[in-house]
Design an enzyme around this catalytic site. Structure first.
Site, short mmCIF file in Angstrom:
data_model
loop_
_atom_site.label_atom_id
_atom_site.label_comp_id
_atom_site.label_asym_id
_atom_site.label_seq_id
_atom_site.Cartn_x
_atom_site.Cartn_y
_atom_site.Cartn_z
N GLY A 127 0.83 -1.20 0.00
CA GLY A 127 0.00 0.00 0.00
C GLY A 127 0.86 1.24 0.00
O GLY A 127 2.08 1.19 0.23
N ALA B 299 1.66 5.28 1.38
CA ALA B 299 1.75 5.93 2.68
C ALA B 299 0.35 6.27 3.16
O ALA B 299 -0.48 6.71 2.37
CB ALA B 299 2.58 7.21 2.55
N LYS C 295 -2.60 0.30 5.26
CA LYS C 295 -2.09 -1.06 5.03
C LYS C 295 -1.73 -1.77 6.34
O LYS C 295 -2.00 -2.97 6.48
CB LYS C 295 -0.90 -1.05 4.07
CG LYS C 295 0.29 -0.23 4.53
CD LYS C 295 1.32 -0.08 3.42
CE LYS C 295 2.55 0.68 3.92
NZ LYS C 295 2.27 2.02 4.51
N SER C 296 -1.14 -1.06 7.30
CA SER C 296 -0.79 -1.70 8.57
C SER C 296 -2.04 -2.12 9.33
O SER C 296 -2.12 -3.23 9.86
CB SER C 296 0.05 -0.75 9.44
OG SER C 296 1.32 -0.54 8.85
N THR D 87 10.28 -3.36 12.17
CA THR D 87 11.54 -2.96 11.54
C THR D 87 11.88 -1.49 11.81
O THR D 87 12.95 -1.03 11.45
CB THR D 87 11.48 -3.18 10.02
OG1 THR D 87 10.40 -2.39 9.48
CG2 THR D 87 11.25 -4.64 9.68
N HIS E 88 1.28 3.58 15.94
CA HIS E 88 1.03 2.18 15.58
C HIS E 88 0.80 1.32 16.82
O HIS E 88 -0.08 0.47 16.84
CB HIS E 88 2.21 1.61 14.77
CG HIS E 88 2.12 1.89 13.30
ND1 HIS E 88 2.39 0.96 12.34
CD2 HIS E 88 1.76 3.02 12.63
CE1 HIS E 88 2.22 1.50 11.14
NE2 HIS E 88 1.85 2.74 11.29
N ARG F 290 -2.66 1.86 18.28
CA ARG F 290 -3.73 1.24 17.49
C ARG F 290 -3.75 -0.28 17.67
O ARG F 290 -4.81 -0.89 17.80
CB ARG F 290 -3.57 1.57 16.02
CG ARG F 290 -4.78 1.08 15.22
CD ARG F 290 -4.57 1.24 13.75
NE ARG F 290 -3.32 0.66 13.36
CZ ARG F 290 -2.51 1.16 12.44
NH1 ARG F 290 -2.84 2.25 11.81
NH2 ARG F 290 -1.38 0.56 12.15
N ARG F 291 -2.57 -0.91 17.67
CA ARG F 291 -2.54 -2.36 17.82
C ARG F 291 -3.14 -2.78 19.15
O ARG F 291 -3.82 -3.79 19.24
CB ARG F 291 -1.08 -2.87 17.78
CG ARG F 291 -0.51 -3.01 16.40
CD ARG F 291 0.65 -3.97 16.38
NE ARG F 291 1.73 -3.67 17.30
CZ ARG F 291 2.64 -2.72 17.10
NH1 ARG F 291 2.61 -1.98 16.02
NH2 ARG F 291 3.61 -2.52 17.97
#
Lengths: 181, 181, 181
Positions: free
Chosen positions: B19, B21, B25-26, B44, B59, B62-63
């Site tokens: 995907g 930016a 996608k994440s 990474t 991130h 959200r996870r």
């Protein structure tokens, strides 16, 4: 990475393979023609610098034998008219580089594009066009890049309108945008 | 924006989520694993500057809970071999940042990519890879950006060739490029 | 290049048409509304310079008669509330320019986007939004362009989440990302 198990669909009269840089669009387009004993590669690239010379070598090595090659950095319309034959499909790689060559040579770009679009319906044999999709990034800072992006996008739209099959390639895999069936 | 009603398909052994930016996608990739009680996040990213630190926090928030996290900014191949297990799917987020880290650290990029591609078929558990599509804009002005774009595009093609399922995400929504069924 | 043979699907309450620069996204969106005797064009563009003035003229000429036009460079939410009616579909062209206008005018972008998202489910008539996909290129050099890309991508995700139909346009051709049926 052409797969020996890839079985390409029958060639449409006119096909457009769109894709980003390093998307695998050229390899995908080559596979569409791989089973034709006679096939001609209309190359729009010129080895103007080392980077481009290296790209041309890379493409030639992948294509391998079985391809006749004709260079058409500027006179694409003339070569299409001369070379298209029912028994010999053509691969034009790529329209975006042809556009870039026209701009660098200060040719009348709009007139050349009109000439191409006018010629497409009457070509005597199947043709696969490769082109770059360049409009999915941030607006470029400089006016020349914006103008190039505009020309390329409009060219892609007009050629897509003439083609029976259009695919968008990402990571070597095709998304079907238009299909003859 | 994960939906409580999203019911992800059964995980393929290897999945690639491509995907742009801020394409979602994440988040899409995370939802593929959300129903697995054990799941591991192979990160990474390194918090090298404030902008990246902020992205990492975003991130993580959200996870939410339920994820074990292992950092693998450079030794992705080693960590994949060690961490992949049938009962614990991995999410690698993302390949493009790993590539960037390799280039910044002046590692042998082609050799590392070969190592990754060689390792993929033998992994002991399901893995979802996230990667950026970066080739749909205008040719970058500087040679480093062009080289990065070439590496990223070729990496995406090779990983896609090894995966059973590949999707392209735009505006949080998936387009299926390759499907196991 | 609208085709006289194009027969658009029935309008969803909310539609998002995503595409790159010069992808044909506006022309595609206009065709979705072409059979409605009353239709309103909510224009977010302002003729701030010659390049933009030329673009506006180009779009107006293509749309032709049959469109009422209202300008909403900043107060998109207010205009949506006022103008949306069951018997008159709206075309908003485009969200990305609206975002750009908000940033240039130093408005509270996040609050304005929240306001838009909150308003969408309650609109009294069908609306088609056009937006640019800008995240598929190389990471921009400058922080402002990166921030704009982030805002635009998140805006697209949130609007897509509210729409019943979402399409991605390339070379004038639609890829269906989300469908009401």
């Amino acid at each position: 990475m052409p797969s020996p198990h890839f079985s390409p669909p029958p060639l449409a009269p006119l096909t457009l393979v769109l894709g980003g840089a390093r998307s695998g669009k050229s390899a995908y387009a080559e596979r569409l023609l791989q089973d034709h004993p006679r096939r001609l590669y209309l190359a729009t690239a010129e080895a103007g610098d080392d980077e481009m010379a290296e790209r041309i070598r890379h493409h030639q090595a992948r294509r391998g034998a079985g391809w006749e090659t004709v260079e058409a950095p500027l006179d694409l319309c003339g070569q299409l008219g001369t070379q298209a034959r029912p028994d010999r499909p053509l691969l034009v790689d790529c329209l975006t580089l042809w556009l870039s060559n026209l701009l660098l040579a200060e040719r009348a770009v709009d007139a050349e594009i009109d000439r191409l679009i006018d010629a497409l319906p009457g070509l005597a044999g199947p043709v696969v066009f490769v082109a770059n999709e360049v409009g999915f990034g941030i607006v470029p800072d400089n006016a020349l890049a914006r103008a190039f992006r505009d020309h390329a996008g409009r060219l892609n739209q007009r050629v897509a309108g003439c083609c029976q099959r259009v695919v968008l390639v990402a990571a070597g895999l095709p998304l079907l945008l238009k299909d003859p069936s």
